[in-house]
Design a protein around this motif. Structure first.
Motif, PDB file in Angstrom:
ATOM      1  N   ASP A 179     -33.419  47.435 -40.524  1.00  9.39           N
ATOM      2  CA  ASP A 179     -32.477  46.647 -41.296  1.00  9.39           C
ATOM      3  C   ASP A 179     -31.362  47.574 -41.758  1.00  9.39           C
ATOM      4  O   ASP A 179     -31.613  48.607 -42.381  1.00  9.39           O
ATOM      5  CB  ASP A 179     -33.184  46.030 -42.506  1.00  9.39           C
ATOM      6  N   ALA A 180     -30.110  47.223 -41.427  1.00  5.84           N
ATOM      7  CA  ALA A 180     -28.940  48.011 -41.809  1.00  5.84           C
ATOM      8  C   ALA A 180     -27.929  47.062 -42.436  1.00  5.84           C
ATOM      9  O   ALA A 180     -27.106  46.465 -41.740  1.00  5.84           O
ATOM     10  CB  ALA A 180     -28.348  48.717 -40.590  1.00  5.84           C
ATOM     11  N   PRO A 181     -27.979  46.880 -43.741  1.00  5.54           N
ATOM     12  CA  PRO A 181     -27.141  45.866 -44.395  1.00  5.54           C
ATOM     13  C   PRO A 181     -25.643  46.088 -44.237  1.00  5.54           C
ATOM     14  O   PRO A 181     -24.866  45.136 -44.344  1.00  5.54           O
ATOM     15  CB  PRO A 181     -27.557  45.956 -45.870  1.00  5.54           C
ATOM     16  N   ASN A 182     -25.235  47.327 -43.961  1.00  2.00           N
ATOM     17  CA  ASN A 182     -23.807  47.610 -43.771  1.00  2.00           C
ATOM     18  C   ASN A 182     -23.389  47.547 -42.303  1.00  2.00           C
ATOM     19  O   ASN A 182     -22.252  47.873 -41.964  1.00  2.00           O
ATOM     20  CB  ASN A 182     -23.463  48.983 -44.345  1.00  2.00           C
ATOM     21  N   ALA A 183     -24.327  47.170 -41.438  1.00  2.00           N
ATOM     22  CA  ALA A 183     -24.035  47.105 -39.995  1.00  2.00           C
ATOM     23  C   ALA A 183     -24.685  45.865 -39.409  1.00  2.00           C
ATOM     24  O   ALA A 183     -25.624  45.950 -38.614  1.00  2.00           O
ATOM     25  CB  ALA A 183     -24.540  48.363 -39.298  1.00  2.00           C
ATOM     26  N   ARG A 184     -24.182  44.720 -39.817  1.00  3.80           N
ATOM     27  CA  ARG A 184     -24.683  43.463 -39.251  1.00  3.80           C
ATOM     28  C   ARG A 184     -23.651  42.964 -38.249  1.00  3.80           C
ATOM     29  O   ARG A 184     -22.584  42.466 -38.627  1.00  3.80           O
ATOM     30  CB  ARG A 184     -24.917  42.437 -40.364  1.00  3.80           C
ATOM     31  N   HIS A 185     -23.994  43.123 -36.984  1.00  2.97           N
ATOM     32  CA  HIS A 185     -23.055  42.769 -35.919  1.00  2.97           C
ATOM     33  C   HIS A 185     -23.794  41.970 -34.855  1.00  2.97           C
ATOM     34  O   HIS A 185     -24.161  42.500 -33.796  1.00  2.97           O
ATOM     35  CB  HIS A 185     -22.438  44.034 -35.321  1.00  2.97           C
ATOM     36  N   PRO A 186     -24.049  40.697 -35.108  1.00  4.63           N
ATOM     37  CA  PRO A 186     -24.844  39.894 -34.164  1.00  4.63           C
ATOM     38  C   PRO A 186     -24.193  39.738 -32.803  1.00  4.63           C
ATOM     39  O   PRO A 186     -24.858  39.384 -31.828  1.00  4.63           O
ATOM     40  CB  PRO A 186     -24.972  38.539 -34.877  1.00  4.63           C
ATOM     41  N   GLU A 187     -22.879  40.017 -32.711  1.00  2.44           N
ATOM     42  CA  GLU A 187     -22.180  39.890 -31.429  1.00  2.44           C
ATOM     43  C   GLU A 187     -22.336  41.128 -30.555  1.00  2.44           C
ATOM     44  O   GLU A 187     -21.899  41.137 -29.392  1.00  2.44           O
ATOM     45  CB  GLU A 187     -20.686  39.650 -31.688  1.00  2.44           C
ATOM     46  N   ALA A 188     -22.971  42.183 -31.077  1.00  2.00           N
ATOM     47  CA  ALA A 188     -23.056  43.452 -30.348  1.00  2.00           C
ATOM     48  C   ALA A 188     -23.858  43.304 -29.057  1.00  2.00           C
ATOM     49  O   ALA A 188     -24.813  42.522 -28.988  1.00  2.00           O
ATOM     50  CB  ALA A 188     -23.694  44.529 -31.226  1.00  2.00           C
ATOM     51  N   PRO A 189     -23.491  44.074 -28.047  1.00  2.00           N
ATOM     52  CA  PRO A 189     -24.300  44.102 -26.817  1.00  2.00           C
ATOM     53  C   PRO A 189     -25.501  45.015 -26.993  1.00  2.00           C
ATOM     54  O   PRO A 189     -25.685  45.628 -28.056  1.00  2.00           O
ATOM     55  CB  PRO A 189     -23.325  44.686 -25.800  1.00  2.00           C
TER      56      PRO A 189
END
Length: 392
Positions: free
Chosen positions: A238-248
Motif C-alpha cells: 500500500d502506497a498512499p502517495n502513489a495510487r495510479h490505477p492506470e499504470a501498466p
C-alpha cells in the motif's frame, strides 16, 4: 487394470488446457488427469501474477501470446457455458519495459518491429513521452520504454483454470486426486504409469505437465529434463502517495516489476543468488522488499516514500535452466511420452495455445495451427539453448 487413451500428470492450467482441447478434438478418447492437490493452493497457476503480453523476443512466443490474449479476452464464448466462467476480466493496462541504455533501446526497436509484424501494438517511447503519459514517473535515468497499449495486461488466473477444468469434465475428461510416481517404458513406449496410491494404469499416451515436479517425473522415466523449482516472493504493498490505477505492468531495468492491484501494488524481484529451492520451501523472503525493492521503487517515483507491505506470498516457477523457455513436444526416442513444462513464469498466458498445440501433436503426430517445434525437447538433449531475452 484401468486403461486410458491419454494420461496427463498435472491438472493445473497447462494440463487442464491440454485435456480440454483433446476432448474437443477427439470426443471418443478416454482422458485422465492426475493432480496431487485439487485445491491448487500451491500451484504456479494459483500463485501467478496472472499477466499476458506480446512483448517477447522469439517469434514463436509472440504467436503463442497473440492467440492467448484473444482466447482470454473472449474466454466465456470460447470455453462455453460448461466452463461456468463468463469472463476473465482482462485489464488491458499494458506492459512497459524500461531501459537505461542506447543498446537496450536498439534491441527494443528491433523487437517491436518483429512483434508488430504479428499484430502486436508495441511502441517505443522516449523519456519525454514516458513523462507525458505517466507524469508521476521519474525518467531522468531512462533512454526508452517499450509499451504495449493493447492486448497486454492481467486477468483472472483461477478463472482460466476452472473454466478449462469444468468444460473438460463436461466433455468427459476424468480428474483424479493422486500423484504419478512411476513411468514404465518398454522399448520406446510408456506402457503404464504408477500412482502414489499403488495403482497402476495403462495408457496409450502420457503427458508430463507436472510443473515444478516435471523434472523429477522425467528422471523416474530415465529422461533428463533441466526443470527445477525456483522461489519467488511477491509483495502486495500500500502506497498512499502513489495510487495510479492506470499504470501498466512495469519491468524496470533495475530488476523489479510492479503493477497496480485494487488501489495497491504488486511487486517482486529476482532474488540475488537465484537458484533451485526445496519443493517444500514456502517461506517468504521478507527482507527482499526493504533491501532490494523499496529503494528501486523510490528511484522510479517519489510517491513510494511511504509504503506498507499489506501481504506477501511465495510461488514456485517451473524453471528451465537451459534457456527459460517452455519444453513442448514428444520426447525423442519415445513413441508416446509428451512433455509440456519449463515455462519459467510464462505458463499461464501460454496455456491456451500450448493446450491446442499439444492436443494437435498428440492426435496427428505434428504441429498444426502453430509450429511450436522451436520449443521442442530435442534442444534439451542437444544442450542447445533457445534463449528468450524478455524474461520477467
Amino acid at each position: 487394470m484401468e486403461k486410458y487413451d491419454i494420461v496427463i500428470a498435472g491438472g493445473a492450467v497447462t494440463g487442464a488446457s491440454i485435456a480440454w482441447w483433446l476432448a474437443g478434438m477427439a470426443p471418443a478418447l478416454r482422458i485422465l488427469v492426475v493432480e496431487p492437490d485439487p485445491t491448487y493452493a500451491r500451484s504456479a497457476t494459483a500463485l501467478s501474477v496472472a499477466s499476458v503480453r506480446s512483448q517477447f523476443s522469439n517469434p514463436v512466443n509472440v504467436e503463442i501470446s497473440r492467440f492467448g490474449v484473444d482466447f482470454i479476452r473472449n474466454f466465456g464464448e470460447r470455453i462455453g457455458p460448461e466452463g461456468e466462467v463468463p469472463s476473465l476480466g482482462l485489464k488491458e493496462n499494458g506492459y512497459l519495459f524500461l531501459t537505461a541504455s542506447e543498446s537496450g533501446k536498439a534491441v527494443m526497436q528491433e523487437l517491436a518491429a518483429m512483434q508488430r509484424s504479428f499484430g502486436a501494438s508495441t511502441e517505443i517511447l522516449g523519456p519525454g513521452d514516458l513523462a507525458a503519459r505517466w507524469p508521476w514517473m521519474k525518467v531522468d535515468d531512462l533512454v526508452a520504454g517499450s509499451f504495449g497499449p493493447r492486448d497486454e495486461g492481467w486477468f483472472d488466473n483461477m478463472g482460466l483454470l476452472h473454466g478449462f477444468r469444468n468444460a473438460g469434465r463436461a466433455r468427459g475428461v476424468e480428474y483424479r486426486k493422486g500423484r504419478v510416481t512411476g513411468v514404465n517404458i518398454k522399448a520406446d513406449r510408456v506402457e503404464t504409469i504408477g500412482l502414489e496410491s499403488g495403482e497402476t494404469i495403462c495408457c496409450g499416451s502420457f503427458v508430463n505437465a507436472a510443473g515444478t515436479a516435471s523434472g523429477i517425473l522425467c528422471a523416474k522415466a530415465g529422461l533428463a529434463l533441466p526443470v527445477e523449482p525456483r522461489k519467488r516472493t511477491v509483495f502486495v504493498i500500500d502506497a498512499p502517495n502513489a495510487r495510479h490505477p492506470e499504470a501498466p505492468l512495469i519491468i524496470d531495468h533495475s530488476g523489479i516489476y510492479l503493477r497496480p492491484e485494487h488501489g495497491q501494488w504488486i511487486t517482486a524481484t529476482v532474488p540475488e543468488g537465484d537458484g533451485p529451492c526445496d519443493p517444500d520451501d514456502w517461506d517468504p523472503d521478507h527482507a527482499q522488499f526493504e533491501e532490494l525493492i523499496w529503494p528501486r521503487l523510490y528511484e522510479r517515483s517519489e510517491g513510494f516514500d511511504a509504503v506498507k507491505v499489506a501481504r506477501l506470498w511465495v510461488g514456485h516457477y517451473d524453471y528451465n535452466r537451459l534457456d527459460q523457455n517452455a519444453v513442448l513436444g514428444l520426447w525423442p526416442g519415445t513413441a508416446n511420452f509428451f512433455i509440456a513444462s519449463g515455462f519459467s513464469g510464462h505458463g499461464l498466458q501460454q496455456a491456451p495455445a500450448v493446450g491446442r498445440g499439444m492436443a494437435e501433436l498428440i492426435l496427428t503426430g505434428g504441429w498444426q495451427t502453430l509450429d511450436l517445434s522451436p520449443l521442442g525437447p530435442e534442444r534439451i538433449i542437444a544442450g542447445r539453448p533457445f534463449l528468450e531475452k524478455a524474461v520477467v
